[in-house]
Design an enzyme around this catalytic site. Structure first.
Site, PDB file in Angstrom:
ATOM      1  N   SER A 181       0.854  -1.185   0.000  1.00  0.00           N
ATOM      2  CA  SER A 181       0.000   0.000   0.000  1.00  0.00           C
ATOM      3  C   SER A 181       0.885   1.229   0.000  1.00  0.00           C
ATOM      4  O   SER A 181       2.008   1.193   0.518  1.00  0.00           O
ATOM      5  CB  SER A 181      -0.894   0.022   1.244  1.00  0.00           C
ATOM      6  OG  SER A 181      -1.571   1.265   1.373  1.00  0.00           O
ATOM      7  N   TYR A 196      -1.890  -0.479  10.540  1.00  0.00           N
ATOM      8  CA  TYR A 196      -2.011  -0.842   9.127  1.00  0.00           C
ATOM      9  C   TYR A 196      -0.800  -0.340   8.349  1.00  0.00           C
ATOM     10  O   TYR A 196      -0.205  -1.083   7.554  1.00  0.00           O
ATOM     11  CB  TYR A 196      -3.293  -0.255   8.542  1.00  0.00           C
ATOM     12  CG  TYR A 196      -3.476  -0.546   7.069  1.00  0.00           C
ATOM     13  CD1 TYR A 196      -4.015  -1.755   6.641  1.00  0.00           C
ATOM     14  CD2 TYR A 196      -3.098   0.384   6.098  1.00  0.00           C
ATOM     15  CE1 TYR A 196      -4.178  -2.030   5.293  1.00  0.00           C
ATOM     16  CE2 TYR A 196      -3.260   0.118   4.748  1.00  0.00           C
ATOM     17  CZ  TYR A 196      -3.797  -1.085   4.349  1.00  0.00           C
ATOM     18  OH  TYR A 196      -3.954  -1.359   3.014  1.00  0.00           O
ATOM     19  N   LYS A 200       2.078  -2.676   6.226  1.00  0.00           N
ATOM     20  CA  LYS A 200       2.394  -2.586   4.803  1.00  0.00           C
ATOM     21  C   LYS A 200       3.853  -2.205   4.566  1.00  0.00           C
ATOM     22  O   LYS A 200       4.462  -2.639   3.577  1.00  0.00           O
ATOM     23  CB  LYS A 200       1.453  -1.590   4.128  1.00  0.00           C
ATOM     24  CG  LYS A 200      -0.002  -2.069   4.090  1.00  0.00           C
ATOM     25  CD  LYS A 200      -0.137  -3.418   3.400  1.00  0.00           C
ATOM     26  CE  LYS A 200      -1.582  -3.861   3.241  1.00  0.00           C
ATOM     27  NZ  LYS A 200      -1.709  -5.133   2.507  1.00  0.00           N
TER      28      LYS A 200
END
Length: 288
Positions: A181, A196, A200
């Site tokens: 991402s 998160y 990533k």
């Protein structure tokens, strides 16, 4: 690597002069995790259109079974859905081996696309369980897929045979692609998602490291999407999406179909000299 140097000429060169055949996946086998919907399903469709036989993995979205049937019918390839828990190394290894045996005895491409979001705001206010779950799916899930897929890539390159001992044709190197991402390289606002983002970032650096470890038998790359319209972001309020668009150079969210080319490039011989790349596809969000 030996004594600080890579073996010379360890990566084969495709014997193709025209550009379009480089993007063909005809006769190859691809596995795409997290393919029940969204990005993963779009990638599976793209690979099938390019001629690959595709196994699509899903966690709970049983629509994947129907989607696989539709893909097989539309593109005339073998496509089947499998429910696999990517957080279990044993389940992943068993599924990959069974799929290779069931398809055509080989594995050419693996896309580790399974992932979940963080929705609990500031890290210190969120639950430990949620943080562990994000890391388990987003990081451990990629690692276990890589461990098993990489072992098959290495064996195929060393032995030159399918899993049942037949000669392996047209295998230059495996391709492992993980969906990372843009959040692995930047800090998103206004939403707070440290867990998160760090998951990533871990995926990106893990794959760069594997690109070095796997030289000679597989290429390893990541695709880092920006804000893409999928079911995973349905919970985001319109006012937040407006703030996103303010920061995107192209002024809009992306569509899953706009990622197909990136994944097909990395899966195919068109990217035979590309490894360790993090391909950011974010409409320019990361530029300013």
């Amino acid at each position: 690597m030996k004594n600080g140097a890579f073996p010379h000429d360890n990566a084969a060169v495709p014997n193709v002069e025209r550009v379009l055949p480089l993007f063909s996946l005809k006769g190859r086998t691809a596995i795409v995790s997290g393919a029940g919907a969204g990005i993963g399903l779009a990638v599976a469709q793209a690979f099938a259109e390019a001629g690959a036989n595709v196994a699509i993995w899903y966690n709970s979205n049983k629509q994947a079974v129907t989607s696989a049937e539709d893909i097989a019918k539309t593109y005339g390839v073998k496509c089947k859905a499998y429910q696999v828990n990517v957080t279990s190394a044993e389940a992943v290894d068993k599924a990959i081996t069974e799929i290779i045996k069931e398809f055509n005895g080989r594995l050419d491409v693996f896309v580790a696309n399974s992932g979940i979001t963080w929705t609990e705001g500031a890290f210190i206010d969120g639950s430990v369980e949620s943080a562990r779950n994000v890391m388990s799916v987003n990081v451990d899930g990629v690692m276990w897929c890589a461990k098993s897929a990489g072992a098959h890539f290495r064996r195929q390159k060393e032995e030159g045979t399918t899993i049942d001992g037949k000669p392996l044709d047209n295998f230059i190197a495996g391709s492992f692609i993980a969906t990372a991402s843009m959040s692995g390289s930047i800090v998103n606002v206004p939403q707070l998602q440290a867990v998160y983002n760090s998951s990533k970032a871990a995926v990106i650096h893990f794959c760069k490291s594997l690109a070095v470890e796997w030289t000679g038998f597989a290429r390893v790359n990541t695709v880092s999407p920006g804000y893409i319209i999928t079911e995973i972001s349905n919970f985001v309020p319109p006012e937040t999406k407006t703030l996103w668009k303010d920061k995107i150079v192209m002024g809009r969210e992306g569509r899953v179909g706009e990622l197909k080319g990136a994944y097909l490039y990395l899966a195919s011989d068109a990217s035979s000299y590309t490894t360790g790349l993090d391909m950011i596809v974010d409409g320019g969000y990361s530029l300013p």
